[in-house]
Enzyme design. Structure first.
Site, short mmCIF file in Angstrom:
data_model
loop_
_atom_site.label_atom_id
_atom_site.label_comp_id
_atom_site.label_asym_id
_atom_site.label_seq_id
_atom_site.Cartn_x
_atom_site.Cartn_y
_atom_site.Cartn_z
N ASN A 134 0.83 -1.21 0.00
CA ASN A 134 0.00 0.00 0.00
C ASN A 134 0.86 1.26 0.00
OD1 ASN A 134 -2.07 -1.78 0.10
ND2 ASN A 134 -2.47 -1.53 2.28
N VAL A 135 0.43 2.22 -0.79
CA VAL A 135 1.16 3.48 -0.83
C VAL A 135 0.58 4.47 0.18
CG1 VAL A 135 1.89 3.13 -3.23
CG2 VAL A 135 -0.20 4.44 -2.77
N HIS B 205 6.04 -0.91 -2.62
CA HIS B 205 5.52 -0.19 -3.79
C HIS B 205 5.66 1.32 -3.64
CE1 HIS B 205 2.76 -3.67 -5.33
NE2 HIS B 205 4.04 -3.91 -5.47
N CYS C 39 13.61 12.33 -7.15
CA CYS C 39 14.21 13.10 -8.26
C CYS C 39 14.93 12.12 -9.19
CB CYS C 39 15.18 14.14 -7.72
SG CYS C 39 16.03 15.02 -9.05
N GLY D 143 -5.59 -8.98 2.84
CA GLY D 143 -6.22 -8.06 1.90
C GLY D 143 -5.46 -7.82 0.61
#
Ligand code: OAD
Length: 237
Positions: free
Chosen positions: A92-93, A109, A117, A176
Site C-alpha cells: 500500500n502506498v 511499492h 528526483c 487483503g
C-alpha cells in the site's frame, strides 16, 4: 505465541478498504476507472508526466485524511505485546500502518507522500501536489520529480531485506491482497518453503491458495483483531 519468533505480515489494499480507501481490482476500484498503462508505467510517465502526476495528486487528500482501522491497529498491538519480531511488508502506498503506530514497515511499492528526483535520487516527502514544474530541493533541477511509487516494470523496493525476512519467518500472514501481482504473489511460497505457517485473510479465497495453510475469510477489520487476540492469549496461557 512463543511458538513464533519472526512474524511477517504482507498487506494489500484490502486492509485499508475499511478505512474508506478504494482497492485496485474491485468493481469500483482504482484500476476500474483507469488504464494501468496510462498511470502506472514508466512509459506513461515519460509520455505524459502531467497526467500521471494529476492521478496521484488527486488521491492524496483522501489518503491524507483517512484513518487506520482495527486491522491496522491490531498489527501495532501485536508488535507491542508479543515477544516475536513483527515485520510489515506493505504494497500500500498509503501511510495507515504508520498512522496506526506500527514499526518495521517496508513499503515495497513506495509511498504516495513521497516523490523521487530522477536526476539525483533525492526523496522529497510531502503531501503537497507535485508537478512537472516542481524543483528538486537537492539538485535544483526542474521537472524531474516522479511519484515515489513503483510502476509496472520497475523493481520493488527493499527486496534484499524482504527476501531475508521471508526466509526467516515462522509465521506469514497475508492480509487483503488479491495475490495477482508478482513477485509479491510468490512471497507466501517462499515463506512456506522455508517452513513458516501461512495464513490468508481476505473476503474470499484467492487463487494463490496452494501455499496457504489456513484461510480466514471475512473483513480484515474483524478477522485480524480476533486472530491477534488469540495469538496473544496463547502466550498468556
Ligand atoms: P487488489 O485490489 O488487487 O486486491 C484487494 C484484495 O483485498 C482483494 O482480494 C479483496 O478480496 C480483498 N479485500 C477487500 N476488502 C477487504 C476487507 N475488508 N478485508 C479483507 N480483504 C479485503 O489490491 P492489491 O492486492 O493490494 O500496485 O494490489 C496489488 C498491487 O496492484 C497494488 O499495490 C497496486 C496494484 O497494481 C501499485 O500501484 C504499484
Amino acid at each position: 505465541m512463543n511458538k513464533y519468533q519472526n512474524i511477517v505480515v504482507l498487506t494489500g489494499a484490502g486492509i485499508s478498504a475499511e478505512s474508506g480507501l478504494a482497492t485496485f481490482r474491485s468493481s469500483n476500484g482504482l484500476w476500474n476507472n483507469h488504464r494501468v498503462e496510462d498511470v502506472a508505467t514508466i512509459e506513461a510517465f515519460q509520455r505524459n508526466p502531467a497526467y500521471v502526476h494529476d492521478f496521484y495528486n488527486e488521491l492524496k487528500p483522501e489518503i491524507l485524511k483517512s484513518q487506520p482501522n482495527s486491522a491496522h491497529l491490531s498489527l501495532t498491538r501485536l508488535q507491542h505485546e508479543s515477544s516475536a519480531k513483527v515485520s510489515i511488508i506493505t504494497q500500500n502506498v498509503d501511510t495507515l500502518h504508520e498512522k496506526a503506530g506500527s514499526e518495521n514497515i517496508y513499503h515495497i511499492h513506495g509511498q504516495i507522500n513521497q516523490s523521487v528526483c530522477l536526476n539525483c535520487g533525492y526523496i522529497l516527502e510531502s503531501w503537497n501536489d507535485i508537478n512537472t514544474e516542481t524543483i528538486c530541493p537537492q539538485c535544483q533541477t526542474c521537472g524531474m520529480m516522479k511519484p515515489n511509487i513503483v510502476f509496472f516494470g520497475e523493481a520493488l523496493l527493499y527486496m534484499d531485506k524482504v527476501e531475508k525476512l521471508l526466509r526467516n519467518c515462522d509465521l506469514f500472514l497475508s492480509v487483503g491482497t488479491s495475490g495477482v501481482v508478482f513477485p509479491t504473489a510468490s512471497f507466501v511460497q517462499t515463506a512456506k518453503y522455508y517452513g513458516a505457517d501461512t495464513y490468508e485473510f481476505n473476503l474470499e479465497i484467492t487463487s494463490n491458495n496452494l501455499f496457504f495453510d489456513h484461510h480466514i475469510v471475512g473483513k480484515a477489520g474483524e478477522t485480524l483483531p480476533n486472530f491477534v487476540d488469540n495469538l496473544l492469549k496463547k502466550r498468556e496461557n
